[in-house]
Scaffold this motif. Structure first.
Motif, PDB file in Angstrom:
ATOM      1  N   LEU A  62       0.860  -1.192   0.000  1.00  0.00           N
ATOM      2  CA  LEU A  62       0.000   0.000   0.000  1.00  0.00           C
ATOM      3  C   LEU A  62       0.894   1.239   0.000  1.00  0.00           C
ATOM      4  N   GLN A  63       0.470   2.285  -0.708  1.00  0.00           N
ATOM      5  CA  GLN A  63       1.212   3.554  -0.685  1.00  0.00           C
ATOM      6  C   GLN A  63       0.712   4.380   0.506  1.00  0.00           C
ATOM      7  N   ILE A 100      10.829 -14.490  10.668  1.00  0.00           N
ATOM      8  CA  ILE A 100      10.327 -14.280   9.310  1.00  0.00           C
ATOM      9  C   ILE A 100       8.864 -13.846   9.434  1.00  0.00           C
ATOM     10  N   HIS A 101       8.522 -12.727   8.835  1.00  0.00           N
ATOM     11  CA  HIS A 101       7.161 -12.190   8.911  1.00  0.00           C
ATOM     12  C   HIS A 101       6.550 -12.146   7.513  1.00  0.00           C
ATOM     13  N   HIS A 102       5.225 -12.240   7.469  1.00  0.00           N
ATOM     14  CA  HIS A 102       4.534 -12.197   6.181  1.00  0.00           C
ATOM     15  C   HIS A 102       3.303 -11.321   6.366  1.00  0.00           C
ATOM     16  N   GLY A 103       3.198 -10.225   5.629  1.00  0.00           N
ATOM     17  CA  GLY A 103       2.050  -9.341   5.813  1.00  0.00           C
ATOM     18  C   GLY A 103       2.201  -8.061   5.030  1.00  0.00           C
ATOM     19  N   LEU A 104       1.487  -7.041   5.492  1.00  0.00           N
ATOM     20  CA  LEU A 104       1.418  -5.775   4.758  1.00  0.00           C
ATOM     21  C   LEU A 104       2.733  -4.988   4.842  1.00  0.00           C
ATOM     22  N   VAL A 105       3.195  -4.532   3.686  1.00  0.00           N
ATOM     23  CA  VAL A 105       4.337  -3.620   3.606  1.00  0.00           C
ATOM     24  C   VAL A 105       3.833  -2.323   2.992  1.00  0.00           C
ATOM     25  N   VAL A 106       4.220  -1.188   3.575  1.00  0.00           N
ATOM     26  CA  VAL A 106       3.755   0.096   3.055  1.00  0.00           C
ATOM     27  C   VAL A 106       4.929   0.877   2.476  1.00  0.00           C
ATOM     28  N   SER A 107       4.627   1.649   1.429  1.00  0.00           N
ATOM     29  CA  SER A 107       5.680   2.367   0.698  1.00  0.00           C
ATOM     30  C   SER A 107       5.311   3.835   0.573  1.00  0.00           C
ATOM     31  N   GLY A 108       6.334   4.681   0.546  1.00  0.00           N
ATOM     32  CA  GLY A 108       6.112   6.111   0.334  1.00  0.00           C
ATOM     33  C   GLY A 108       7.425   6.773  -0.020  1.00  0.00           C
ATOM     34  N   ASP A 109       7.329   7.973  -0.555  1.00  0.00           N
ATOM     35  CA  ASP A 109       8.541   8.677  -0.955  1.00  0.00           C
ATOM     36  C   ASP A 109       9.129   9.460   0.213  1.00  0.00           C
ATOM     37  N   ARG A 110       9.367   8.737   1.294  1.00  0.00           N
ATOM     38  CA  ARG A 110       9.973   9.348   2.480  1.00  0.00           C
ATOM     39  C   ARG A 110      10.777   8.292   3.208  1.00  0.00           C
ATOM     40  N   PHE A 111      12.002   8.623   3.590  1.00  0.00           N
ATOM     41  CA  PHE A 111      12.741   7.752   4.503  1.00  0.00           C
ATOM     42  C   PHE A 111      12.226   8.084   5.902  1.00  0.00           C
ATOM     43  N   VAL A 112      11.625   7.121   6.552  1.00  0.00           N
ATOM     44  CA  VAL A 112      10.989   7.373   7.854  1.00  0.00           C
ATOM     45  C   VAL A 112      12.059   7.254   8.936  1.00  0.00           C
ATOM     46  N   LEU A 156      -2.112   2.608  10.204  1.00  0.00           N
ATOM     47  CA  LEU A 156      -2.101   1.333   9.464  1.00  0.00           C
ATOM     48  C   LEU A 156      -1.585   0.259  10.418  1.00  0.00           C
ATOM     49  N   SER A 157      -2.482  -0.227  11.271  1.00  0.00           N
ATOM     50  CA  SER A 157      -2.033  -1.028  12.407  1.00  0.00           C
ATOM     51  C   SER A 157      -1.470  -2.386  11.990  1.00  0.00           C
ATOM     52  N   ASP A 158      -1.805  -2.862  10.797  1.00  0.00           N
ATOM     53  CA  ASP A 158      -1.263  -4.167  10.387  1.00  0.00           C
ATOM     54  C   ASP A 158      -0.004  -4.046   9.527  1.00  0.00           C
ATOM     55  N   ALA A 159       0.522  -2.834   9.365  1.00  0.00           N
ATOM     56  CA  ALA A 159       1.737  -2.685   8.545  1.00  0.00           C
ATOM     57  C   ALA A 159       2.937  -3.254   9.290  1.00  0.00           C
ATOM     58  N   LEU A 160       3.680  -4.113   8.617  1.00  0.00           N
ATOM     59  CA  LEU A 160       4.859  -4.727   9.238  1.00  0.00           C
ATOM     60  C   LEU A 160       6.115  -3.905   8.989  1.00  0.00           C
ATOM     61  N   ALA A 161       6.189  -3.289   7.810  1.00  0.00           N
ATOM     62  CA  ALA A 161       7.434  -2.612   7.439  1.00  0.00           C
ATOM     63  C   ALA A 161       7.140  -1.477   6.472  1.00  0.00           C
ATOM     64  N   VAL A 162       8.088  -0.528   6.442  1.00  0.00           N
ATOM     65  CA  VAL A 162       7.949   0.617   5.533  1.00  0.00           C
ATOM     66  C   VAL A 162       9.201   0.706   4.663  1.00  0.00           C
ATOM     67  N   GLU A 163       8.972   0.972   3.382  1.00  0.00           N
ATOM     68  CA  GLU A 163      10.074   1.171   2.431  1.00  0.00           C
ATOM     69  C   GLU A 163       9.611   2.155   1.369  1.00  0.00           C
ATOM     70  N   MET A 164      10.314   2.225   0.249  1.00  0.00           N
ATOM     71  CA  MET A 164      10.057   3.331  -0.674  1.00  0.00           C
ATOM     72  C   MET A 164       9.748   2.895  -2.114  1.00  0.00           C
ATOM     73  N   GLU A 165       9.557   1.592  -2.340  1.00  0.00           N
ATOM     74  CA  GLU A 165       9.353   1.150  -3.736  1.00  0.00           C
ATOM     75  C   GLU A 165       8.242   0.120  -3.932  1.00  0.00           C
ATOM     76  N   ALA A 179       5.146  -0.721  -3.235  1.00  0.00           N
ATOM     77  CA  ALA A 179       3.760  -0.525  -3.691  1.00  0.00           C
ATOM     78  C   ALA A 179       3.715  -0.043  -5.136  1.00  0.00           C
ATOM     79  N   ALA A 180       4.771   0.640  -5.574  1.00  0.00           N
ATOM     80  CA  ALA A 180       4.826   1.069  -6.985  1.00  0.00           C
ATOM     81  C   ALA A 180       5.049  -0.142  -7.884  1.00  0.00           C
ATOM     82  N   VAL A 181       5.964  -1.005  -7.481  1.00  0.00           N
ATOM     83  CA  VAL A 181       6.194  -2.257  -8.221  1.00  0.00           C
ATOM     84  C   VAL A 181       4.888  -3.045  -8.299  1.00  0.00           C
ATOM     85  N   ALA A 182       4.190  -3.107  -7.179  1.00  0.00           N
ATOM     86  CA  ALA A 182       2.949  -3.893  -7.106  1.00  0.00           C
ATOM     87  C   ALA A 182       1.897  -3.348  -8.067  1.00  0.00           C
TER      88      ALA A 182
END
Ligand code: ADE
Length: 239
Positions: free
Chosen positions: A98-99, A150-162, A175-184, A186-189
């Protein structure tokens, strides 16, 4: 139809260790990127560093799927841990992306990508299962990932280094179920979804997206990201 797996990372360190593993590689330049075509453990692959952020990821993914006709895509790299219990050194395989910075309210619901009717884009179940299994194998073999969960679940992306606790708290609250944040991711998805091609995304946790994130990130990326990426991708390809 030929099958050719695209392997993508945002930064040099995330794909560096894979490059020497390619047999018979040749390099093509497009859109300012180097696409390395070759064979990895007997599979046709195309390896590329896409650059950082959603636009860089989207451009690269579109070129991979269209110009190079990649049949599937695996994205490997690092992410900041958001979920409780998602620690530095753990591995997160995305089930959906998700973005977190998409917001066209009040025209569309928060996070929904306008005119798609969705905010979350599912990763391919088969590739995700392979990446989870490969990550478990790596952790069990004590290869880099000793003690990693090892976790499996929602990853969120945005144009910000948090890089502040305040910001990661906000993301956790929203986004209470988000496991991790990165920057690419959701765009790939979104691009893979548009092309109807399967993808998987695996991230090792380099930091906790808090006030220490910057320092943790630098250390982790140099020391660990490259071998992690290489070994997870190779183990997943072997399954
Ligand atoms: N990638 C790795 N750590 C990150 C963070 N804290 N924010 C965004 N992307 C990241």
């Amino acid at each position: 139809m030929t099958t050719r797996l695209a392997i993508v990372g945002a930064m040099h360190e995330e794909i560096a260790a894979l490059r020497p593993c390619l047999d018979g590689a040749r390099t093509e330049r497009r859109a300012g990127r180097e696409f390395h075509l070759g064979r990895l453990d007997g599979h046709d692959v195309i390896l590329v560093r896409c650059g950082i952020g959603k636009v860089a990821a989207a451009t690269t993914t579109a070129v991979l799927l269209d110009a190079f006709d990649a049949s599937a895509l695996v994205f490997t790299g690092v992410a900041g841990g958001l979920g409780e219990g998602v620690r530095v050194g753990d591995i997160v395989v995305a089930s959906a992306l998700l973005q977190h910075d998409m917001n066209a309210e009040p025209l569309f619901p928060r996070w929904e990508v306008p005119l798609t009717g969705r905010a979350r884009f599912d990763a391919d179940a088969g590739w995700s299962a392979r990446l989870v299994q490969a990550s478990h194998a790596l952790a069990a073999a004590n290869l880099h990932a000793h003690g990693a969960a090892i976790h499996h679940g929602l990853v969120v992306s945005g144009d910000r280094f948090v890089a502040t606790r305040a910001e990661s708290d906000q993301l956790r609250a929203a986004l209470s179920d988000a496991l991790a944040v990165e920057m690419e991711g959701a765009a790939v998805a979104q691009v893979c979804h548009d092309f109807g091609r399967p993808f998987g995304i695996v991230r090792t946790i380099s930091d906790r997206a808090d006030d220490a994130a910057h320092g943790d990130f630098q250390r982790f990326v140099c020391d660990v990201a490259a071998p992690y990426s290489r070994d997870i991708v190779r183990a997943a390809l072997a399954l």
